[in-house]
Design a protein around this motif. Structure first.
Motif, PDB file in Angstrom:
ATOM      1  N   PHE A 170      47.248  45.375  44.064  1.00  0.00           N
ATOM      2  CA  PHE A 170      47.404  46.746  43.555  1.00  0.00           C
ATOM      3  C   PHE A 170      46.976  47.779  44.594  1.00  0.00           C
ATOM      4  O   PHE A 170      47.729  48.709  44.933  1.00  0.00           O
ATOM      5  CB  PHE A 170      46.588  46.927  42.268  1.00  0.00           C
ATOM      6  N   TYR A 171      45.767  47.631  45.106  1.00  0.00           N
ATOM      7  CA  TYR A 171      45.253  48.656  46.020  1.00  0.00           C
ATOM      8  C   TYR A 171      45.968  48.622  47.370  1.00  0.00           C
ATOM      9  O   TYR A 171      46.103  49.661  48.037  1.00  0.00           O
ATOM     10  CB  TYR A 171      43.740  48.510  46.179  1.00  0.00           C
ATOM     11  N   ASN A 172      46.458  47.465  47.774  1.00  0.00           N
ATOM     12  CA  ASN A 172      47.253  47.409  48.999  1.00  0.00           C
ATOM     13  C   ASN A 172      48.557  48.190  48.820  1.00  0.00           C
ATOM     14  O   ASN A 172      48.943  48.987  49.686  1.00  0.00           O
ATOM     15  CB  ASN A 172      47.565  45.959  49.345  1.00  0.00           C
ATOM     16  N   ASP A 173      49.232  47.973  47.683  1.00  0.00           N
ATOM     17  CA  ASP A 173      50.463  48.722  47.415  1.00  0.00           C
ATOM     18  C   ASP A 173      50.212  50.222  47.302  1.00  0.00           C
ATOM     19  O   ASP A 173      51.074  51.041  47.628  1.00  0.00           O
ATOM     20  CB  ASP A 173      51.129  48.227  46.122  1.00  0.00           C
ATOM     21  N   MET A 174      49.010  50.587  46.842  1.00  0.00           N
ATOM     22  CA  MET A 174      48.675  52.007  46.680  1.00  0.00           C
ATOM     23  C   MET A 174      48.234  52.662  47.993  1.00  0.00           C
ATOM     24  O   MET A 174      48.002  53.870  48.043  1.00  0.00           O
ATOM     25  CB  MET A 174      47.577  52.167  45.630  1.00  0.00           C
ATOM     26  N   GLY A 175      48.079  51.847  49.049  1.00  0.00           N
ATOM     27  CA  GLY A 175      47.811  52.421  50.361  1.00  0.00           C
ATOM     28  C   GLY A 175      46.471  52.110  50.987  1.00  0.00           C
ATOM     29  O   GLY A 175      46.185  52.576  52.098  1.00  0.00           O
ATOM     30  N   ALA A 176      45.622  51.326  50.325  1.00  0.00           N
ATOM     31  CA  ALA A 176      44.324  50.979  50.904  1.00  0.00           C
ATOM     32  C   ALA A 176      44.475  49.861  51.937  1.00  0.00           C
ATOM     33  O   ALA A 176      45.420  49.066  51.883  1.00  0.00           O
ATOM     34  CB  ALA A 176      43.351  50.541  49.818  1.00  0.00           C
ATOM     35  N   GLU A 177      43.549  49.815  52.879  1.00  0.00           N
ATOM     36  CA  GLU A 177      43.451  48.696  53.811  1.00  0.00           C
ATOM     37  C   GLU A 177      42.574  47.633  53.141  1.00  0.00           C
ATOM     38  O   GLU A 177      41.407  47.878  52.862  1.00  0.00           O
ATOM     39  CB  GLU A 177      42.832  49.158  55.131  1.00  0.00           C
ATOM     40  N   VAL A 178      43.129  46.447  52.887  1.00  0.00           N
ATOM     41  CA  VAL A 178      42.478  45.462  52.029  1.00  0.00           C
ATOM     42  C   VAL A 178      42.146  44.184  52.797  1.00  0.00           C
ATOM     43  O   VAL A 178      42.979  43.649  53.535  1.00  0.00           O
ATOM     44  CB  VAL A 178      43.365  45.112  50.809  1.00  0.00           C
ATOM     45  N   THR A 179      40.924  43.696  52.578  1.00  0.00           N
ATOM     46  CA  THR A 179      40.490  42.388  53.084  1.00  0.00           C
ATOM     47  C   THR A 179      40.042  41.546  51.896  1.00  0.00           C
ATOM     48  O   THR A 179      39.311  42.026  51.028  1.00  0.00           O
ATOM     49  CB  THR A 179      39.316  42.526  54.072  1.00  0.00           C
ATOM     50  N   VAL A 180      40.473  40.281  51.860  1.00  0.00           N
ATOM     51  CA  VAL A 180      40.077  39.343  50.801  1.00  0.00           C
ATOM     52  C   VAL A 180      39.246  38.233  51.423  1.00  0.00           C
ATOM     53  O   VAL A 180      39.660  37.607  52.408  1.00  0.00           O
ATOM     54  CB  VAL A 180      41.299  38.737  50.088  1.00  0.00           C
ATOM     55  N   VAL A 181      38.056  37.989  50.851  1.00  0.00           N
ATOM     56  CA  VAL A 181      37.168  36.921  51.319  1.00  0.00           C
ATOM     57  C   VAL A 181      37.080  35.847  50.244  1.00  0.00           C
ATOM     58  O   VAL A 181      36.798  36.140  49.077  1.00  0.00           O
ATOM     59  CB  VAL A 181      35.760  37.467  51.623  1.00  0.00           C
ATOM     60  N   GLU A 182      37.317  34.602  50.628  1.00  0.00           N
ATOM     61  CA  GLU A 182      37.277  33.474  49.701  1.00  0.00           C
ATOM     62  C   GLU A 182      36.440  32.342  50.297  1.00  0.00           C
ATOM     63  O   GLU A 182      36.646  31.951  51.458  1.00  0.00           O
ATOM     64  CB  GLU A 182      38.703  32.984  49.420  1.00  0.00           C
ATOM     65  N   MET A 183      35.484  31.815  49.510  1.00  0.00           N
ATOM     66  CA  MET A 183      34.630  30.730  49.986  1.00  0.00           C
ATOM     67  C   MET A 183      35.388  29.418  50.172  1.00  0.00           C
ATOM     68  O   MET A 183      35.084  28.634  51.064  1.00  0.00           O
ATOM     69  CB  MET A 183      33.481  30.494  49.005  1.00  0.00           C
ATOM     70  N   MET A 184      36.371  29.165  49.299  1.00  0.00           N
ATOM     71  CA  MET A 184      37.133  27.920  49.382  1.00  0.00           C
ATOM     72  C   MET A 184      38.066  27.956  50.590  1.00  0.00           C
ATOM     73  O   MET A 184      38.228  28.982  51.249  1.00  0.00           O
ATOM     74  CB  MET A 184      37.932  27.710  48.106  1.00  0.00           C
ATOM     75  N   ASP A 185      38.717  26.808  50.846  1.00  0.00           N
ATOM     76  CA  ASP A 185      39.543  26.736  52.050  1.00  0.00           C
ATOM     77  C   ASP A 185      40.925  27.351  51.882  1.00  0.00           C
ATOM     78  O   ASP A 185      41.725  27.360  52.820  1.00  0.00           O
ATOM     79  CB  ASP A 185      39.675  25.280  52.518  1.00  0.00           C
ATOM     80  N   ARG A 186      41.225  27.870  50.664  1.00  0.00           N
ATOM     81  CA  ARG A 186      42.504  28.546  50.446  1.00  0.00           C
ATOM     82  C   ARG A 186      42.364  29.538  49.296  1.00  0.00           C
ATOM     83  O   ARG A 186      41.473  29.400  48.446  1.00  0.00           O
ATOM     84  CB  ARG A 186      43.627  27.547  50.151  1.00  0.00           C
ATOM     85  N   ILE A 187      43.226  30.537  49.288  1.00  0.00           N
ATOM     86  CA  ILE A 187      43.192  31.518  48.207  1.00  0.00           C
ATOM     87  C   ILE A 187      43.818  30.928  46.950  1.00  0.00           C
ATOM     88  O   ILE A 187      44.480  29.893  46.994  1.00  0.00           O
ATOM     89  CB  ILE A 187      43.892  32.834  48.609  1.00  0.00           C
ATOM     90  N   VAL A 188      43.603  31.592  45.823  1.00  0.00           N
ATOM     91  CA  VAL A 188      43.977  31.084  44.487  1.00  0.00           C
ATOM     92  C   VAL A 188      43.813  29.561  44.442  1.00  0.00           C
ATOM     93  O   VAL A 188      44.764  28.820  44.240  1.00  0.00           O
ATOM     94  CB  VAL A 188      45.400  31.529  44.072  1.00  0.00           C
ATOM     95  N   PRO A 189      42.581  29.077  44.625  1.00  0.00           N
ATOM     96  CA  PRO A 189      42.346  27.645  44.819  1.00  0.00           C
ATOM     97  C   PRO A 189      42.674  26.757  43.623  1.00  0.00           C
ATOM     98  O   PRO A 189      42.787  25.537  43.795  1.00  0.00           O
ATOM     99  CB  PRO A 189      40.850  27.566  45.166  1.00  0.00           C
ATOM    100  N   VAL A 190      42.840  27.327  42.423  1.00  0.00           N
ATOM    101  CA  VAL A 190      43.211  26.483  41.278  1.00  0.00           C
ATOM    102  C   VAL A 190      44.704  26.169  41.276  1.00  0.00           C
ATOM    103  O   VAL A 190      45.157  25.301  40.535  1.00  0.00           O
ATOM    104  CB  VAL A 190      42.834  27.149  39.932  1.00  0.00           C
TER     105      VAL A 190
END
Length: 471
Positions: free
Chosen positions: A190-210
């Motif tokens: 959402f915030y990326n589409d709205m124009g923010a510079e976004v960083t995502v940090v995830e402890m697991m070895d891949r995003i959306v790990p489920v």
């Protein structure tokens, strides 16, 4: 004298209010207790208002890419306050809808803080006054709240939970999202589409790990292409909250530590069940080691006459799972009170779909390819890309795929995993199939309409058996 009911439901979220309605349909006298807003977190601060936000961002995205459709849109801009106002209006409309449903089904609403005080007894407190209610059965549907990160406790100014992120005091310029589950990824999108510079940090070895590993890999590439920075296998070491920014020490998967400065941080690292101060210990209801209430397949706790549904119990923590449990519990209670015409069935979590409304969307049900193999299955796997589907190309949405996992021995559909446009609507086809215990044979002989995105579902099944027609 205390008001007396067949059933009292503590909490009016998508589990609680559905349980109350189903019980009322079955002829029970029902009361419901809510401390804040009818409809709970989902309708007021979760599922629905976030989708309203994401819809605005989606339209803004399409406007920015109008030329790809032979159109022109000039001087377009986003008004965050107006976007949020629309989202809150949607939530208000649905809240009013639940209020109407309570009246329609003759369910008595008690607003206030509810607490179990004895078996079959509940105290409701509001504005310094307390009333006592009694019931033959009580359903606990108190839900859950966002989990705090000790190093980054939410203050609503610079560090947010999902609730703050839905009514932001200002537009982030540089946003850090801690956690890449559904909530984290949706707000990152959402915030990326709205124009923010976004960083995502995830402890697991891949995003959306489920999700299936192929889905995770595809999503990371798609989000990176959109400009979102993804850090997996990473840790947040330190957070220093200032007046105008948040300074963060991040450790990447290689162990290197870097300093980052962000305008805002969203913490999306899971949930905590709302079990405090509702009297569980007073009546002997047992939580598990993570403090979720333990239940059996019919939502019964260890205490006779006390039931629990939704996020206050175990995973998956999904609104539709809570609603389904509400129906199960209501029917089991009606049966216990002598109704011989209801036949409650136990929940099968393998048939509960999961949906994430980022861009591109994600949807899945059942076992991933890896979990199916870990469970001992020899599998057949089929994949079909969006680029091979005429409707997807016509929509300008040719990124994504549909993946199906079958038991080689029996042809049973073990799981389905999708990423791409509108897959959150498509997944129900596979959910119905799994519920009906379908095999590849029935899916292969099913006629899918043309031109639709659903044809990819058919092609994915055919692909698992070497019979894909358009690939």
């Amino acid at each position: 004298m205390a008001d007396s009911y067949d059933l009292i439901v503590l909490g009016s979220g998508p589990g609680g209010y559905v349980a109350a309605i189903r019980a009322a349909q079955l002829g029970l006298k029902v009361g419901i207790v809510e401390r804040e807003n009818l409809g709970g977190i989902c309708l007021n601060w979760g599922c629905i208002p976030t989708k309203a936000l994401l819809r605005s961002a989606e339209i803004f995205h399409y406007m920015q890419h109008a030329s790809a459709y032979g159109l022109a849109a000039e001087k377009i801009s986003a008004d965050l306050d107006a976007v949020v106002k629309r989202s809150r209006g949607v939530a208000k409309q649905l809240n009013q809808g639940v209020t109407h449903l309570m009246k329609k089904n003759k369910i008595t609403v008690h607003m206030g803080e509810g607490k179990l005080i004895a078996k079959g007894k509940l105290a409701v407190s509001k504005d310094g006054k307390t009333e006592e209610l009694s019931a033959k059965h009580i359903i606990i549907a108190t839900g859950a709240r966002a989990r705090d990160l000790p190093a980054a406790r939410a203050d609503g100014k610079r560090i947010w939970t999902y609730r703050h992120a839905m009514t932001p005091p200002e537009m982030p310029t540089k946003l850090l999202v801690i956690g890449s589950g559904a909530i984290g990824i949706e707000f990152a999108s959402f915030y990326n589409d709205m124009g923010a510079e976004v960083t995502v940090v995830e402890m697991m070895d891949r995003i959306v790990p489920v999700e299936d590993a192929d889905v995770s890999a595809f999503l990371e590439k798609a989000l990176t292409k959109q400009g979102i920075k993804i850090m997996t296998g990473a840790k947040v070491q330190e957070v220093r909250n200032g007046e105008t920014d948040v300074q963060v020490k991040l450790q990447d998967k290689g162990g290197a530590v870097t300093d980052g400065v962000f305008s805002h941080v969203i913490v999306a690292i899971g949930i905590v069940p709302n079990v405090e101060n509702i009297g569980l210990e007073d009546v002997g209801v047992e939580p598990d080691k993570r403090f979720h209430i333990k239940t059996d397949g019919l939502c019964r706790t260890n205490v006779d006459g006390i039931w629990a549904i939704g996020d206050v119990t175990g995973p998956p923590w999904l609104a539709h799972k809570a609603s389904h449990e509400g129906v199960i519990a209501a029917e089991a209670i009606a049966q216990a009170l002598g109704n011989k015409d209801v036949h409650p069935h136990e929940m099968d979590v393998r048939n509960i779909p999961g949906c994430t409304y980022c861009h591109p969307q994600i949807a899945s049900v059942g076992l991933t390819e890896a979990s199916a193999k870990e469970a001992g299955y020899k599998v057949k796997v089929g994949t079909f890309p969006f680029i091979g589907n005429g409707k997807a190309i016509a929509l300008g949405e040719a990124e994504g795929f549909v993946k199906t996992v079958f038991d080689e021995a029996t042809g049973e559909l073990l799981g389905a995993h999708m990423i791409g446009a509108e897959v959150t609507e498509l997944i129900q086809g596979y959910v119905v199939g799994k519920t009906l215990e379908t095999t590849e044979a029935e899916l292969m002989t099913t006629v899918f309409p043309h031109p639709t995105l659903s044809e990819m579902m058919h092609e994915s099944v055919l692909s698992a058996y070497g019979r894909a027609l358009h690939m």
